[in-house]
Enzyme design. Structure first.
Site, PDB file in Angstrom:
ATOM      1  N   ASP A 131      26.454  50.638 -13.845  1.00 47.85           N
ATOM      2  CA  ASP A 131      26.718  49.251 -14.262  1.00 47.85           C
ATOM      3  C   ASP A 131      28.185  48.828 -14.346  1.00 47.85           C
ATOM      4  OD1 ASP A 131      24.011  49.324 -14.606  1.00 47.85           O
ATOM      5  OD2 ASP A 131      24.038  48.802 -16.725  1.00 47.85           O
ATOM      6  N   GLU A 454      24.361  47.843 -25.671  1.00 52.27           N
ATOM      7  CA  GLU A 454      23.182  47.220 -25.069  1.00 52.27           C
ATOM      8  C   GLU A 454      21.958  47.560 -25.911  1.00 52.27           C
ATOM      9  OE1 GLU A 454      22.894  48.621 -21.083  1.00 52.27           O
ATOM     10  OE2 GLU A 454      24.378  47.187 -20.348  1.00 52.27           O
ATOM     11  N   SER A 480      20.891  45.258 -21.826  1.00 55.41           N
ATOM     12  CA  SER A 480      20.803  45.894 -20.522  1.00 55.41           C
ATOM     13  C   SER A 480      20.201  44.885 -19.557  1.00 55.41           C
ATOM     14  CB  SER A 480      19.883  47.107 -20.629  1.00 55.41           C
ATOM     15  OG  SER A 480      19.323  47.405 -19.385  1.00 55.41           O
TER      16      SER A 480
HETATM   17 FE1  FES Z   1      23.290  53.537 -13.930  1.00 61.85          FE
HETATM   18 FE2  FES Z   1      21.243  51.982 -14.724  1.00 61.85          FE
HETATM   19  S1  FES Z   1      22.594  51.676 -13.055  1.00 61.85           S
HETATM   20  S2  FES Z   1      22.023  53.793 -15.690  1.00 61.85           S
END
Ligand code: FES
Length: 566
Positions: A131, A454, A480
């Site tokens: 992410d 998150e 998330s």
């Molecule tokens: Fe790496 Fe979800 S993209 S934990």
């Protein structure tokens, strides 16, 4: 930042080391790493990989970097691989680890800026996966403003168990089912063992795929970068094509500030809205825009949400996975459709050296008679975007809601205050989480958390327990990309700074109104003033180390949580 030398040569920066007689040690070292006399004339390209072994999103990136290097070398450039850190959002496990997730974005940006500047690279390719990798890399590329291309490591393939497709969120939701006694031990283990089949970033339109697809739309990746799964042969081919594209960027001196403009940021958000992307995109693009000196605001993002409908049936709220987009023409086909609908600017320059419209000329057309992943504008899943900026006496400086319409657009309930996400799980286990409650998780903001955790664990547990449409969750933390349900995050000012969320008490009535974009705490001004007079700021959770520095430097969520501004 090092000022750009005045030259039209392609080795604008590295020539300082290779051509100037005053740097004999640097040149000696470059011979020492194996460069030839011929190489000393060539531009040098830093290849920044966030690869490491401990996470499926990043485990293959060092291997992809080698393919990038091959393409760079084949185009008369010198490619030099270096690494920076990554943190897995799937493994940060509650507050303790999650506190490092968002700060890792800025650490990645600082690392890439440091190496590329200090080593005098003429351009940079970033090879990134989980992410925070993508926004961190793009923030660095924006600060550096040297020819740069981002390569996304690619989405994961879905896992399978007993005929069901699985991904990372299946694992979290299995836990919720376990709390609610809705799953056998055997099936619980079956889900955990089969959810993640190998390399790649989490497979729905979660944060990694959101950032990858919108960065491609913004023009900083080659077409299809966000569509090819990590294990697809197209991903290796993309890596090998980077060298030719980099050569064009160097020759025409096209830099990230040419590519990241207000219009291309609008293109990025048009794709986020159409594809149902993560709330984290708001945070990250506020920061990316600031890195190129554009003051993007929450209201501008809301305006894009007003004009671009939610069109995709992708997870987390829909049925399909990112890998399914490949079969219908990928992100280029979605962009082409949005361009035909007047929702994307066609004249923005991209890393191909061509405009968005030129790139899209080769893209496939979406076939609405056969595919059911992307809906037509005439029959959208929601007539506006799903990301809504809410304000009100609970969030005077803004908050971000993810409202797909499936969970309704208005929620009124009574506050259930939790000082950390673990209290939500405890309440769930103790049967204290009841329909009609608004769970308030506070002191989870950028400074208070710190790091704006998150809330995937509590939201997944709530969904898994069957309370997804009966309980809302609000927080000064964030969500998330895998989160769905009635959720509002990024509440600003945060509790640590004395924001009104700090004053909420159990049983207070709260209204979340996505139609009028309001979030309201139904407590009188007098009562709030009284509560404020008794509020004291909590001590920072960290005084030293990385998180201590973060608390001292981070700006609010409405300012993108940047750490490099006074
Ligand atoms: Fe790496 Fe979800 S993209 S934990």
């Amino acid at each position: 930042m090092i000022a750009e030398p005045e030259t039209t040569e392609l080795n604008r920066f590295s020539r300082t080391l290779t051509q100037e007689v005053t740097n004999p040690a640097a040149k000696a070292m470059l011979y020492g790493i194996g460069l030839s006399e011929d190489d000393m004339q060539k531009p040098q390209i830093g290849i920044a990989s966030t690869g490491y072994e401990g996470n499926t999103c990043n485990m293959h990136l060092n291997g992809l970097s080698v393919y990038v290097k091959q393409g760079i070398q084949a185009n008369g450039l010198v490619g030099l691989i270096f690494n920076t850190i990554g943190v897995s959002d799937g493994m940060t496990n509650g507050n303790d680890g999650m506190r490092y997730s968002l700060p890792s974005r800025d650490l990645i940006a600082d690392s890439i800026e440091s190496v590329v500047s200090a080593q005098w690279y003429d351009g940079v390719v970033t090879v990134v996966g989980c992410d925070k990798n993508m926004p961190g890399a793009v923030m660095a590329m924006a600060r550096l403003d040297r020819p740069g291309i981002m390569v996304y490591g690619g989405t994961i393939r879905s896992g399978h168990y007993k005929g069901q497709k699985l991904d990372i969120v299946s694992a979290f939701e299995a836990l919720g089912k376990r709390y609610a006694n809705n799953i056998s031990d055997e099936d619980y283990e079956g889900v955990i063992k089969n959810a993640i089949p190998g390399a790649g970033a989490c497979g729905g339109m979660y944060t990694a795929n959101t950032m990858a697809s919108s960065i491609e739309a913004m023009g900083l990746s080659l077409p299809f970068s966000s569509t090819y799964p990590a294990t697809h042969e197209g991903k290796q081919e993309e890596c090998k094509k980077i060298g030719a594209a980099m050569r064009i960027l160097l020759e025409r001196n096209i830099t990230p500030k040419d590519i990241i403009t207000r219009e291309s940021l609008e293109n990025a958000f048009a794709v986020v809205m159409a594809l149902g992307g993560s709330t984290n995109a708001v945070l990250h693009y506020l920061a990316i825009a600031r890195a190129v000196g554009i003051n993007l605001t929450l209201d501008e993002i809301q305006a894009i949400s007003d004009r671009v409908p939610l069109l995709s049936d992708l997870k987390p709220s829909g049925k399909y996975y990112m890998e399914d987009l490949l079969g219908i023409g990928g992100v280029p086909a979605v962009m082409k459709y949005l361009y035909q609908q007047g929702m994307i600017h066609g004249d923005c320059i991209t890393v191909t050296g061509k405009t968005v419209a030129d790139n899209l000329a080769e893209a496939q057309d979406l076939d609405f008679s056969t595919q059911k992943i992307i809906f037509p504008v005439s029959q959208p899943i929601k007539t506006t975007g799903h990301l809504q900026v809410l304000r009100g006496n609970l969030a005077p400086d803004g908050s971000v809601a993810k409202i797909t319409g499936k969970e309704g657009e208005r929620f009124e309930g009574t506050a259930k205050v939790c000082e950390h996400e673990g209290e939500v799980i405890e309440a769930l286990q103790n049967g204290e989480l009841l329909p009609g409650q608004v769970v308030v998780i506070r002191n989870a903001g950028p400074k208070g958390g710190p790091g704006m955790s998150e809330m995937l664990k509590p939201t997944s547990a709530i969904i898994g327990a069957g309370l997804g449409d009966k309980v809302a969750l609000i927080t000064d933390g964030r969500f998330s990309g895998g989160t769905h349900g009635f959720v509002v995050g990024h509440i600003t000012p945060e509790a640590f700074e004395g924001g009104p969320i700090a004053l909420v008490q159990n049983g207070d009535r709260i209204t979340i109104d996505a139609v009028n974009r309001e979030i309201t705490l139904h407590v009188s001004d007098e009562e709030l003033a009284d509560r404020r007079s008794r509020w004291t700021q909590p001590a920072p959770r960290f005084a030293k180390g990385m998180l201590g520095k973060y608390i001292r430097n981070v700006k609010s969520a409405s300012e993108g949580c940047v750490t490099d501004e006074a």
